[in-house]
Scaffold this active site. Structure first.
Site, PDB file in Angstrom:
ATOM      1  N   PRO A 184       0.831  -1.216   0.000  1.00 33.82           N
ATOM      2  CA  PRO A 184       0.000   0.000   0.000  1.00 33.82           C
ATOM      3  C   PRO A 184       0.862   1.261   0.000  1.00 33.82           C
ATOM      4  O   PRO A 184       1.787   1.363   0.814  1.00 33.82           O
ATOM      5  CB  PRO A 184      -0.794  -0.125   1.302  1.00 33.82           C
ATOM      6  CG  PRO A 184      -0.031  -1.093   2.148  1.00 33.82           C
ATOM      7  CD  PRO A 184       0.653  -2.019   1.205  1.00 33.82           C
ATOM      8  N   THR A 196       0.448   5.519  -0.208  1.00 30.25           N
ATOM      9  CA  THR A 196      -0.279   6.782  -0.265  1.00 30.25           C
ATOM     10  C   THR A 196       0.306   7.673  -1.347  1.00 30.25           C
ATOM     11  O   THR A 196       1.512   7.908  -1.363  1.00 30.25           O
ATOM     12  CB  THR A 196      -0.186   7.450   1.121  1.00 30.25           C
ATOM     13  OG1 THR A 196      -0.980   6.688   2.012  1.00 30.25           O
ATOM     14  CG2 THR A 196      -0.641   8.885   1.102  1.00 30.25           C
ATOM     15  N   GLN A 210      -6.941  -0.999   1.147  1.00 30.26           N
ATOM     16  CA  GLN A 210      -6.468  -0.787   2.518  1.00 30.26           C
ATOM     17  C   GLN A 210      -7.345   0.261   3.203  1.00 30.26           C
ATOM     18  O   GLN A 210      -7.490   1.385   2.715  1.00 30.26           O
ATOM     19  CB  GLN A 210      -5.002  -0.343   2.556  1.00 30.26           C
ATOM     20  CG  GLN A 210      -4.495  -0.353   4.010  1.00 30.26           C
ATOM     21  CD  GLN A 210      -3.076   0.149   4.187  1.00 30.26           C
ATOM     22  OE1 GLN A 210      -2.773   1.269   3.815  1.00 30.26           O
ATOM     23  NE2 GLN A 210      -2.220  -0.666   4.777  1.00 30.26           N
ATOM     24  N   TYR A 243      -0.766   4.574  12.931  1.00 34.94           N
ATOM     25  CA  TYR A 243      -2.108   5.164  12.773  1.00 34.94           C
ATOM     26  C   TYR A 243      -3.065   4.601  13.838  1.00 34.94           C
ATOM     27  O   TYR A 243      -2.633   3.861  14.736  1.00 34.94           O
ATOM     28  CB  TYR A 243      -2.593   4.961  11.337  1.00 34.94           C
ATOM     29  CG  TYR A 243      -1.704   5.705  10.363  1.00 34.94           C
ATOM     30  CD1 TYR A 243      -1.786   7.098  10.255  1.00 34.94           C
ATOM     31  CD2 TYR A 243      -0.734   5.044   9.615  1.00 34.94           C
ATOM     32  CE1 TYR A 243      -0.939   7.801   9.403  1.00 34.94           C
ATOM     33  CE2 TYR A 243       0.116   5.738   8.755  1.00 34.94           C
ATOM     34  CZ  TYR A 243       0.012   7.126   8.652  1.00 34.94           C
ATOM     35  OH  TYR A 243       0.848   7.823   7.827  1.00 34.94           O
ATOM     36  N   ARG A 277      -2.739  -5.329   8.436  1.00 39.19           N
ATOM     37  CA  ARG A 277      -1.315  -4.990   8.360  1.00 39.19           C
ATOM     38  C   ARG A 277      -0.823  -4.516   9.720  1.00 39.19           C
ATOM     39  O   ARG A 277      -1.496  -3.705  10.383  1.00 39.19           O
ATOM     40  CB  ARG A 277      -1.095  -3.885   7.326  1.00 39.19           C
ATOM     41  CG  ARG A 277       0.370  -3.591   7.061  1.00 39.19           C
ATOM     42  CD  ARG A 277       0.547  -2.621   5.910  1.00 39.19           C
ATOM     43  NE  ARG A 277       1.629  -3.051   5.046  1.00 39.19           N
ATOM     44  CZ  ARG A 277       2.629  -2.274   4.619  1.00 39.19           C
ATOM     45  NH1 ARG A 277       2.680  -1.006   4.965  1.00 39.19           N
ATOM     46  NH2 ARG A 277       3.566  -2.737   3.843  1.00 39.19           N
TER      47      ARG A 277
HETATM   48  C1  LIG Z   1       5.142   6.902  -0.931  1.00 39.75           C
HETATM   49  C2  LIG Z   1       4.820   5.864   0.097  1.00 39.75           C
HETATM   50  C3  LIG Z   1       3.544   5.801   0.631  1.00 39.75           C
HETATM   51  C4  LIG Z   1       3.205   4.830   1.567  1.00 39.75           C
HETATM   52  N1  LIG Z   1       1.908   4.735   2.020  1.00 39.75           N
HETATM   53  C5  LIG Z   1       1.516   3.688   2.784  1.00 39.75           C
HETATM   54  C6  LIG Z   1       0.139   3.453   3.065  1.00 39.75           C
HETATM   55  O1  LIG Z   1      -0.775   4.161   2.614  1.00 39.75           O
HETATM   56  N2  LIG Z   1      -0.172   2.392   3.847  1.00 39.75           N
HETATM   57  C7  LIG Z   1       0.789   1.556   4.368  1.00 39.75           C
HETATM   58  O2  LIG Z   1       0.465   0.610   5.076  1.00 39.75           O
HETATM   59  N3  LIG Z   1       2.109   1.749   4.083  1.00 39.75           N
HETATM   60  C8  LIG Z   1       2.483   2.767   3.283  1.00 39.75           C
HETATM   61  N4  LIG Z   1       3.799   2.906   2.926  1.00 39.75           N
HETATM   62  C9  LIG Z   1       4.800   1.924   3.364  1.00 39.75           C
HETATM   63  C10 LIG Z   1       5.004   0.868   2.275  1.00 39.75           C
HETATM   64  O3  LIG Z   1       3.827   0.103   2.052  1.00 39.75           O
HETATM   65  C11 LIG Z   1       6.139  -0.095   2.645  1.00 39.75           C
HETATM   66  O4  LIG Z   1       5.829  -0.691   3.875  1.00 39.75           O
HETATM   67  C12 LIG Z   1       7.496   0.595   2.737  1.00 39.75           C
HETATM   68  O5  LIG Z   1       7.755   1.356   1.577  1.00 39.75           O
HETATM   69  C13 LIG Z   1       8.617  -0.435   2.913  1.00 39.75           C
HETATM   70  O6  LIG Z   1       8.601  -1.364   1.850  1.00 39.75           O
HETATM   71  P1  LIG Z   1       9.717  -1.324   0.679  1.00 39.75           P
HETATM   72  O7  LIG Z   1      11.024  -1.586   1.345  1.00 39.75           O
HETATM   73  O8  LIG Z   1       9.311  -2.390  -0.284  1.00 39.75           O
HETATM   74  O9  LIG Z   1       9.654   0.050   0.090  1.00 39.75           O
HETATM   75  C14 LIG Z   1       4.177   3.902   2.009  1.00 39.75           C
HETATM   76  C15 LIG Z   1       5.474   3.976   1.473  1.00 39.75           C
HETATM   77  C16 LIG Z   1       5.795   4.918   0.515  1.00 39.75           C
HETATM   78  C17 LIG Z   1       7.187   4.940  -0.062  1.00 39.75           C
END
Ligand SMILES: Cc1cc2nc3c(=O)[nH]c(=O)nc-3n(C[C@H](O)[C@H](O)[C@H](O)COP(=O)(O)O)c2cc1C
Length: 371
Positions: A27, A29, A105, A185, A233
């Site tokens: 997920p 944002t 989500q 959150y 999550r």
């Molecule tokens: C731009 C951005 C927005 C994110 N928004 C959310 C979100 O809305 N909900 C959520 O659970 N995690 C959110 N995350 C966290 C990511 O889902 C993820 O857990 C995090 O980037 C680590 O994973 P990665 O190492 O694959 O990047 C966001 C991450 C990024 C980079």
């Protein structure tokens, strides 16, 4: 094609969902919805690209669940009006047509709300000022206000918002919902010792602090029946406190996972907010947090945090630490990550500039034009 197929390319089942591979979009944002929370055609293009790129499952960005206190950011999408529902139906249809499943989500920001068109105040389990500062990438600046402690009526209303949003999500065609219980959150604020000072049934021991999460999952399950996919999550770290860890380590983890399985969760999605899996996964006693979640619940576990590292990804799957991997940065840099993996093509490195000065889809488009 590679001679030996990467284990992430093997099919998997999550509840009733048949996934063509074990690669899902995490997920994320993007603060790119209309001001009233209605998803846009640009968002449809964004989500469809992941399905076209071979991801078997797309988890949407955190989407707000009521017109009270849930909204976290300006231009965050909602799932609370007929217009929201209709716009999501269009997006889900496009993702399905391109061959992927899609999960919505559901998010209540609680104290970490930095943009809510419906309310001025923020609410939380207790009136504890949040750590850290608002996030500029999602349009916030400065310190967080101190939230108002939620009454039982506030809590009931928040749970009802999650249930009504899940009903709308199913009607819009989503294959499931994921309760956002991670990253600091509202649901995580209840779970966290230092933000939950309540002395009612939601506060005190970890078994009580997980009650809101469990109540939300079981209320959605009761409304939508046994087959609908209802994931949750979780993370130890938070957007405003990356190094937080559950005080009771594996004992807390077992209590939390068992309560959510008992509540009827279809899967557990374990994130490593702000850190890679390898930095957050090891618990006292030697098991990994995701491996323990699988062992305690027998449910499918989605693991997150640096899964674009192909060796780490293979190790997690082959050594039984997870069933599905979710990619954030890896997917942003490579919307066609699964296709590239299958074809042995090089992966692009993630460049944080694509999310500057805000994590919007239009900024990412502008960044791409400069390449
Ligand atoms: C731009 C951005 C927005 C994110 N928004 C959310 C979100 O809305 N909900 C959520 O659970 N995690 C959110 N995350 C966290 C990511 O889902 C993820 O857990 C995090 O980037 C680590 O994973 P990665 O190492 O694959 O990047 C966001 C991450 C990024 C980079």
């Amino acid at each position: 094609m590679n001679d030996v197929q990467h284990p992430a390319l093997r099919p998997e089942r999550v509840g009733e969902l048949s996934l063509a591979n074990r690669l899902a979009v995490s997920p994320m944002t993007r603060v790119s919805a209309a001001a009233d929370g209605t998803p846009t055609a640009e968002m449809a293009d964004y989500y469809r690209a992941y399905a076209q790129g071979g991801f078997s499952l797309v988890v949407s960005e955190g989407t707000y669940t009521d017109t009270w206190h849930s909204q976290g950011y300006t231009n965050q999408p909602g799932i609370v009006t007929d217009a929201h529902e209709a716009a999501w139906r269009e997006i889900v249809g496009q993702v399905h047509d391109a061959g992927a499943s899609m999960i919505l989500q559901l998010m209540h920001a609680g104290a970490l709300s930095q943009g809510n068109r419906y309310r001025d105040e923020t609410v939380a389990p207790s009136a504890v000022p949040p750590r850290g500062e608002k996030m500029p990438e999602y349009g916030g600046h400065g310190s967080w206000p101190t939230p108002r402690a939620m009454s039982q009526e506030d809590i009931d209303r928040a749970v009802a918002g999650f249930v009504a949003s899940a009903v709308r999500a199913r009607r819009a065609g989503f294959d499931g919902v994921e309760v956002h219980g991670a990253n600091g959150y509202l649901v995580d604020q209840f779970l966290t010792d230092y933000t939950n000072e309540r002395d009612d049934r939601y506060g005190g021991t970890v078994a009580r602090r997980v009650r809101l999460a469990a109540d939300i999952v079981s209320a959605i399950r009761a409304e939508l029946g046994p087959d609908f996919c209802v994931g949750i999550r979780l993370s130890q770290g938070k957007v405003n406190d990356f190094t937080h860890r559950w005080a009771g380590g594996s004992r807390d983890a077992e209590t939390i996972f068992a309560a959510l399985a008992e509540a009827g969760a279809t899967y557990l999605h374990i994130a490593s907010e702000g850190r890679d899996w390898v930095e957050t996964a090891t618990l006292d006693g030697g098991m990994t947090i995701t491996g323990l979640a699988r062992k305690v619940t027998g449910l499918p576990v989605l693991a997150n945090g640096g899964m674009h590292d192909l060796d780490q990804a293979a190790m997690l799957l082959e050594d039984g630490h997870a069933d599905v991997l979710t990619l954030g940065r890896g997917a942003l840099a490579n919307p066609d990550f699964p296709r590239r993996l299958a074809q042995g093509l090089p992966m692009a490195a993630f460049d944080h500039q694509m999310l500057q000065p805000m994590a919007t889809l239009s900024n990412a488009r502008r960044w791409r034009q400069t390449l």
